[in-house]
Design a protein around this motif. Structure first.
Motif, mmCIF file in Angstrom:
data_model
loop_
_atom_site.group_PDB
_atom_site.id
_atom_site.type_symbol
_atom_site.label_atom_id
_atom_site.label_comp_id
_atom_site.label_asym_id
_atom_site.label_seq_id
_atom_site.Cartn_x
_atom_site.Cartn_y
_atom_site.Cartn_z
ATOM 1 N N MET A 245 -7.436 2.826 -1.388
ATOM 2 C CA MET A 245 -7.993 3.737 -1.981
ATOM 3 C C MET A 245 -9.090 4.395 -1.649
ATOM 4 N N HIS A 246 -9.500 3.771 -0.440
ATOM 5 C CA HIS A 246 -10.809 4.401 0.112
ATOM 6 C C HIS A 246 -10.693 4.890 1.456
ATOM 7 N N ALA A 247 -9.313 5.123 1.991
ATOM 8 C CA ALA A 247 -9.027 5.652 3.185
ATOM 9 C C ALA A 247 -8.967 7.235 3.094
ATOM 10 N N GLY A 248 -9.539 7.896 4.134
ATOM 11 C CA GLY A 248 -9.420 9.143 4.169
ATOM 12 C C GLY A 248 -10.372 10.021 2.854
ATOM 13 N N THR A 249 -10.149 10.979 2.670
ATOM 14 C CA THR A 249 -10.926 11.526 1.482
ATOM 15 C C THR A 249 -10.700 11.167 0.105
ATOM 16 N N HIS A 250 -11.685 10.593 -0.635
ATOM 17 C CA HIS A 250 -11.120 9.869 -1.790
ATOM 18 C C HIS A 250 -12.460 9.736 -2.815
ATOM 19 N N ILE A 251 -12.184 9.420 -3.901
ATOM 20 C CA ILE A 251 -13.116 9.607 -5.059
ATOM 21 C C ILE A 251 -13.473 8.147 -5.368
#
Length: 205
Positions: free
Chosen positions: A44-50
């Protein structure tokens, strides 16, 4: 006008050192299986994330439990390009309005895909973080992999004050001369600490 601030999700997108690699493969083919399909394995922290508060604190709130209105709002951009440390400045008091989403342009996204993107990035001071808390901002967004480094004091300060963090944004240079815009940053409706997201800026006339 819509400006996409999101990195493309693709196989082996660069990830923070130590995180699981992204695996995106076509699993079904029209000429063989009579339909096309793709399979994605992604942290869930790959590329653009929140980042949500559960990421680095003992919060029990999953990202899907955060009110949806927190992910949409009036925004401002602060140009901090050329600075290795992003500190408090009195003029930021006027730039940031209460309850906004704050976007920081560092120019660091040009290194996305290179090793130094994850090892040598600009960081926020606690004093700057305290300004965000004072202004009760909804979210902060950066074109870097993190607002700080270990032991992640800024992360924790923001999370403890219900401020979300958007990381790995891109195309922020396109906002430099935009006077008014809103951010729409929608995570997956997923029971997780954080989520990959599609982040756009909608320019207001």
């Amino acid at each position: 006008m819509i400006i996409d601030l999101t990195h493309l999700i693709q196989d082996r997108i660069p990830v923070f050192p130590g995180d699981a690699e992204t695996d995106l493969k076509q699993s079904k083919f029209l000429d063989r299986d009579y339909y096309n399909n793709h399979q994605l394995s992604i942290n869930m922290h790959a590329g653009t994330h929140i980042d949500g508060p559960m990421h680095l604190t003992d919060s029990k709130t999953y990202l899907n439990e955060v009110p949806i209105e927190n992910f949409i709002g009036d925004a401002c951009l602060i140009d901090v390009s050329g600075h290795k440390t992003i500190n408090y400045k009195p003029e930021y008091e006027q730039i940031i309005r209460d309850g906004q989403i704050v976007i920081l342009y560092t120019g660091h996204s040009k290194l996305f895909g290179q090793n130094e993107y994850f090892t040598d990035y600009p960081v926020l001071t606690v004093e700057f973080g305290e300004l965000l808390v004072k202004k009760r901002v909804k979210m902060i967004g950066l074109d870097t992999p993190s607002p700080d480094m270990y032991p992640f004091h800024v992360h924790k300060l923001l999370f403890n004050n219900k401020i979300l963090i958007m990381e790995n944004l891109t195309n922020l240079d396109k906002l430099l001369h935009i006077k008014s815009f809103e951010i729409i940053a929608l995570p997956l409706h997923i029971k997780a600490d954080s989520s990959i997201a599609r982040v756009i800026a909608r320019v207001q006339s």
